[in-house]
Write a protein that holds these residues in place. Structure first.
Motif, PDB file in Angstrom:
ATOM      1  N   ALA A  14       0.832  -1.207   0.000  1.00  0.00           N
ATOM      2  CA  ALA A  14       0.000   0.000   0.000  1.00  0.00           C
ATOM      3  C   ALA A  14       0.863   1.251   0.000  1.00  0.00           C
ATOM      4  CB  ALA A  14      -0.929  -0.012   1.205  1.00  0.00           C
ATOM      5  N   ASN A  15       1.988   1.217   0.750  1.00  0.00           N
ATOM      6  CA  ASN A  15       2.847   2.404   0.802  1.00  0.00           C
ATOM      7  C   ASN A  15       3.532   2.668  -0.536  1.00  0.00           C
ATOM      8  OD1 ASN A  15       4.049  -0.052   2.108  1.00  0.00           O
ATOM      9  ND2 ASN A  15       5.951   1.053   1.716  1.00  0.00           N
ATOM     10  N   ALA A  16       3.829   1.606  -1.292  1.00  0.00           N
ATOM     11  CA  ALA A  16       4.415   1.793  -2.615  1.00  0.00           C
ATOM     12  C   ALA A  16       3.386   2.371  -3.587  1.00  0.00           C
ATOM     13  CB  ALA A  16       4.948   0.457  -3.146  1.00  0.00           C
ATOM     14  N   LYS A  17       2.139   2.024  -3.359  1.00  0.00           N
ATOM     15  CA  LYS A  17       1.060   2.415  -4.276  1.00  0.00           C
ATOM     16  C   LYS A  17       0.490   3.800  -3.942  1.00  0.00           C
ATOM     17  CE  LYS A  17      -2.944  -0.005  -6.307  1.00  0.00           C
ATOM     18  NZ  LYS A  17      -2.437  -0.137  -7.680  1.00  0.00           N
ATOM     19  N   TRP A  18       0.320   4.086  -2.639  1.00  0.00           N
ATOM     20  CA  TRP A  18      -0.331   5.336  -2.233  1.00  0.00           C
ATOM     21  C   TRP A  18       0.556   6.265  -1.403  1.00  0.00           C
ATOM     22  CZ3 TRP A  18      -3.472   0.826  -2.190  1.00  0.00           C
ATOM     23  CH2 TRP A  18      -4.550   0.865  -3.082  1.00  0.00           C
ATOM     24  N   GLY A  19       1.673   5.744  -0.896  1.00  0.00           N
ATOM     25  CA  GLY A  19       2.552   6.564  -0.073  1.00  0.00           C
ATOM     26  C   GLY A  19       2.481   6.188   1.392  1.00  0.00           C
ATOM     27  N   ASN A  20       3.471   6.637   2.152  1.00  0.00           N
ATOM     28  CA  ASN A  20       3.579   6.259   3.563  1.00  0.00           C
ATOM     29  C   ASN A  20       2.467   6.835   4.428  1.00  0.00           C
ATOM     30  OD1 ASN A  20       5.881   4.778   3.084  1.00  0.00           O
ATOM     31  ND2 ASN A  20       7.287   6.378   3.749  1.00  0.00           N
ATOM     32  N   ALA A  21       2.178   8.117   4.260  1.00  0.00           N
ATOM     33  CA  ALA A  21       1.207   8.764   5.147  1.00  0.00           C
ATOM     34  C   ALA A  21      -0.179   8.110   5.067  1.00  0.00           C
ATOM     35  CB  ALA A  21       1.139  10.261   4.845  1.00  0.00           C
ATOM     36  N   PRO A  22      -0.747   7.901   3.875  1.00  0.00           N
ATOM     37  CA  PRO A  22      -2.050   7.236   3.828  1.00  0.00           C
ATOM     38  C   PRO A  22      -2.012   5.816   4.403  1.00  0.00           C
ATOM     39  CG  PRO A  22      -1.576   8.305   1.730  1.00  0.00           C
ATOM     40  CD  PRO A  22      -0.312   8.357   2.533  1.00  0.00           C
ATOM     41  N   SER A  23      -0.911   5.103   4.200  1.00  0.00           N
ATOM     42  CA  SER A  23      -0.809   3.734   4.707  1.00  0.00           C
ATOM     43  C   SER A  23      -0.826   3.701   6.229  1.00  0.00           C
ATOM     44  CB  SER A  23       0.470   3.067   4.200  1.00  0.00           C
ATOM     45  OG  SER A  23       0.438   2.929   2.795  1.00  0.00           O
ATOM     46  N   VAL A  24      -0.059   4.601   6.845  1.00  0.00           N
ATOM     47  CA  VAL A  24      -0.030   4.665   8.313  1.00  0.00           C
ATOM     48  C   VAL A  24      -1.407   5.039   8.857  1.00  0.00           C
ATOM     49  CG1 VAL A  24       0.878   5.935  10.291  1.00  0.00           C
ATOM     50  CG2 VAL A  24       2.436   5.153   8.497  1.00  0.00           C
ATOM     51  N   LEU A  25      -2.048   6.011   8.237  1.00  0.00           N
ATOM     52  CA  LEU A  25      -3.339   6.487   8.735  1.00  0.00           C
ATOM     53  C   LEU A  25      -4.440   5.437   8.560  1.00  0.00           C
ATOM     54  CD1 LEU A  25      -3.102  10.175   7.487  1.00  0.00           C
ATOM     55  CD2 LEU A  25      -2.925   9.366   9.850  1.00  0.00           C
ATOM     56  N   VAL A  26      -4.407   4.695   7.468  1.00  0.00           N
ATOM     57  CA  VAL A  26      -5.399   3.624   7.288  1.00  0.00           C
ATOM     58  C   VAL A  26      -5.113   2.483   8.262  1.00  0.00           C
ATOM     59  CG1 VAL A  26      -6.322   1.899   5.674  1.00  0.00           C
ATOM     60  CG2 VAL A  26      -5.936   4.253   4.909  1.00  0.00           C
ATOM     61  N   GLY A  27      -3.844   2.242   8.562  1.00  0.00           N
ATOM     62  CA  GLY A  27      -3.517   1.286   9.625  1.00  0.00           C
ATOM     63  C   GLY A  27      -4.132   1.717  10.950  1.00  0.00           C
ATOM     64  N   ASP A  28      -4.056   3.016  11.239  1.00  0.00           N
ATOM     65  CA  ASP A  28      -4.671   3.553  12.459  1.00  0.00           C
ATOM     66  C   ASP A  28      -6.184   3.349  12.438  1.00  0.00           C
ATOM     67  OD1 ASP A  28      -2.159   4.359  13.237  1.00  0.00           O
ATOM     68  OD2 ASP A  28      -2.455   6.476  12.718  1.00  0.00           O
ATOM     69  N   PHE A  29      -6.793   3.571  11.267  1.00  0.00           N
ATOM     70  CA  PHE A  29      -8.240   3.350  11.127  1.00  0.00           C
ATOM     71  C   PHE A  29      -8.611   1.903  11.446  1.00  0.00           C
ATOM     72  CE2 PHE A  29     -11.443   1.519   8.259  1.00  0.00           C
ATOM     73  CZ  PHE A  29     -12.586   2.195   8.687  1.00  0.00           C
ATOM     74  N   LEU A  30      -7.814   0.960  10.940  1.00  0.00           N
ATOM     75  CA  LEU A  30      -8.110  -0.456  11.182  1.00  0.00           C
ATOM     76  C   LEU A  30      -7.954  -0.818  12.654  1.00  0.00           C
ATOM     77  CD1 LEU A  30      -6.509  -2.070   8.012  1.00  0.00           C
ATOM     78  CD2 LEU A  30      -8.933  -2.033   8.613  1.00  0.00           C
ATOM     79  N   TYR A  31      -6.938  -0.262  13.324  1.00  0.00           N
ATOM     80  CA  TYR A  31      -6.820  -0.460  14.770  1.00  0.00           C
ATOM     81  C   TYR A  31      -8.077   0.053  15.477  1.00  0.00           C
ATOM     82  CZ  TYR A  31      -1.901  -1.907  15.193  1.00  0.00           C
ATOM     83  OH  TYR A  31      -0.718  -2.611  15.152  1.00  0.00           O
TER      84      TYR A  31
END
Length: 322
Positions: A99-116
């Motif tokens: 996901a980070n390769a496709k959309w970037g680090n910031a969106p990946s971290v934030l969506v990880g936070d959403f899933l938590y």
């Protein structure tokens, strides 16, 4: 075939769990849903939620809340994957772009936070304080494991004992929480609860040990990642620890330098040393020991298809190629 038999045991529940996963991914923010769905649907084996389904029913559970608990576990796991790939700067997982390769680090971290956050919402819905206690503790331990691993990047002096502590926290803890909470949901007696908790721990250790072997002799197409990724990231895993302890001074220094440097320049030489030292066989022996420990713990459960599937899972953990 063996693996398919395991999934067949809970086929209907597994299908309903997958439907619930998609349902609870819903978000009013399109990017959240797109990234979460991308990583959830990326072809993972769903081993940890599978453990919830099997362990709860092996302990006699007959209602439907195990589907919600399994979904919680999958969301927790997926959140860690999103964060891990950012930390490791990984660009491939399960044969697809991360996901980070496709959309970037910031969106990946934030969506990880959403899933938590979504996982903890659903956890509250279960209204089971012992389960919340186990999962909140497990989440903290997993984060500690990730930090421990990060602290030891490019450290060739990591001992086998320290390595086992890292993989317990980083990998085995969520396996343990999956089977433990399944037992708690079922209202298992204390002996069965303890057995299923420890079963998950030993299974998770076996799983990670095999993962670390596959990094040095696996098939990239089957694994969905590149051989040598751990070395490229400067990770000191058991095959390297054993090889350094059982090779010539020259070979030991070559591995130490390769770990400190990272990258893949020395991969062919390191692969040759690892294989010649017996490190693959040693690590696989350790994995089989952990799988056997897990299998023996199931003796306190009544005979059932679900118990048999848990037994088969210990075989699959050490026989897999991806």
């Amino acid at each position: 075939m063996t693996a398919q038999r395991i999934y067949d045991t809970v086929a209907d529940d597994f299908s309903r769990m997958n439907d619930l996963i998609i349902e609870r991914l819903a978000s009013d923010v399109p990017m959240v849903q797109k990234i979460a769905q991308y990583i959830i649907e990326s072809g993972g084996k769903r081993l940890r939620p599978l453990l919830v389904l099997l362990s709860s029913q092996a302990a006699g559970y007959q209602q439907n809340e195990h589907l919600k608990l399994a979904t919680v576990i999958e969301f927790l796991h997926t959140a860690t994957l999103l964060h891990d790939d950012v930390v490791d700067t990984s660009d491939m997982r399960r044969g697809r772009s991360t996901a980070n390769a496709k959309w970037g680090n910031a969106p990946s971290v934030l969506v990880g936070d959403f899933l938590y956050a979504r996982a903890f919402e659903m956890m509250v819905e279960l209204q089971n304080l012992p389960i919340m206690n186990v999962l909140s503790h497990a989440t903290a331990v997993i984060a500690e494991g990730e930090v421990m691993q990060l602290m030891n990047v490019k450290n060739p002096d990591l001992t086998e004992q320290q390595y086992m502590a890292v993989i317990h926290n980083k990998t085995a803890m969520l396996f343990e929480a999956s089977s433990h909470t399944g037992a708690l949901l079922a209202g298992a007696n204390s002996d069965q609860e303890k057995a299923l908790r420890n079963y998950g721990n030993h299974l998770g250790l076996a799983f990670q040990l095999v993962d670390d072997v596959l990094d040095y002799q696996g098939d990239a197409a089957a694994m969905g990642k590149n051989v040598g990724d751990d070395l490229a990231e400067g990770k000191t895993t058991l095959p390297l620890i054993y090889a350094m302890a059982n090779s010539s001074d020259e070979d030991r220094q070559l591995i130490r330098q390769a770990i400190r440097k990272g990258g893949l320049d020395d991969l062919p030489k390191v692969l040759a040393i690892v294989k010649a030292s017996g490190a693959i066989e040693y690590t696989m022996t350790k994995a089989r020991e952990q799988a056997q420990f897990a299998r023996e713990l199931l003796n306190c459960l009544p005979e059932s298809d679900h118990r048999q599937a848990l037994e088969l899972l210990t075989d699959v953990a050490v026989a897999r190629v991806s």
